[in-house]
Design a protein around this motif. Sequence first.
Motif: not given
Length: 320
Positions: A220-234
Motif C-alpha cells: 500500500x505504501x509502494x502504491x502511494x509512492x507510485x500513484x500519489x507521489x508519496x515519499x514513504x521509506x518502506x
Amino acid sequence: MNGFALALDRPETADREEFRRAALAGLSRSPRAIPAKFLYDARGSALFDEICELPEYYLTRTETKILARRAKEIAALGGAGCALVEFGAGSSVKSRLLLDAMDLSLYAPIDISRSHLDGTAARLRRDYPRLRIEPVCADYMALDSLPLIGDAPRRLGFFPGSSIGNLEPAEATAFLRRARRLLGADGALVLGVDLKKDPARLHAAYNDAAGVTAAFTLNLLRRMNRELEATFDLAGFAHDASYNQVEGRIEIYFRSLRAQTVDVAGRRFAFAAGERIHTEYSYKYDLAGLEIMAREGGLRMSRTWTDPDRLFAVVYLAAA
Ligand code: AVI
C-alpha cells in the motif's frame, strides 16, 4: 482477486483520484486508516494469491476441501435448473467445484472489474460450453437488482473466502440483507466464513514466516509512492497484525518505526514512532455468532459444514 476487486475497467485517472481522496482523508483522520480495497492493485492481487498458498494461511485450502466434499449436497439443496450467483467472482476458482457438481441453468459472476469478469467468462465458456454464463459488472455492495438473470426457478448465491470477515458487522449484515433481496424468497446463500480458534494459529496466518503478508500490507505504501507521489521509506514502516480477542478480529496496520514525515499528493504528514495506520479487519465468527448475523440479515442457517479441525465453515443460508 476477491471481494475488493479493483475497478480495472474504469479509466485509470478515476481510480487514482478515488485513491488520492481516500488516502488523504484516511491520513488526516484520527485514528488513521486507509480502506482495505486499495490493497488490491495488480501487485497486491498477486501477493494475495501467494498468501492463499502459504502453509500458515489455512483458509483457502480448508474451504476448498469442504466445498469439494460437499458440492453434491449443495447441488441437491440448490435443485435442478437453479442459477448460481457469485458475489465478487474474481477468477471463479472455487465456483468451478459447484459448476462441476450442479445442474445449473445459469452462472452469474458479479465483479466490479470488467477485465477480470471478461477473462473469467471467456475461460468458463470454453470449459463449460453448455452452461449459460451472464457476467454482471457491478459492485455487489451497491447492487439493487440482477437484471440479466431472468427466470431460473431458484437463485443460489455464493460468497466464499471469508470475504465477509473483511466487513464490519453492520456492513456484513447489510450485505446479507442485500443478498437476500437479490436472491429472492426461494433463494439461498452459500457463505464461507473463517472460525474463531486458537489465537496463535490466527496470528501465524497473518504473520507468515516468508513475509508475504507483510509485503502485501506494505505494498500500500509502494502504491502511494507510485500513484500519489508519496515519499514513504518502506524500511521505516512495518506490517502489524494481531488478534483482538474481545472484538473477535484480526487487525492489520502499518506501523511507523520512528518519528518521521512523509509527503503524500502534495501534503505533508507527521508520523510518531510506533504510530499505527489501520488497513484491514478480518472478523472471525463462531457458529452462534453466525446464526445471529444470518437472522439479522433475514436469513436462517439451514446447513453448516466444517473441516475436522473446525477451522472454517461453509454455511447454507436460506431466506428466513
Ligand atoms: C480477502 N480476505 C478474506 C483476506 C483475509 O483473510 O481477511 C485478506 C487478507 N489479508 C491479509 N491476509 C489475508
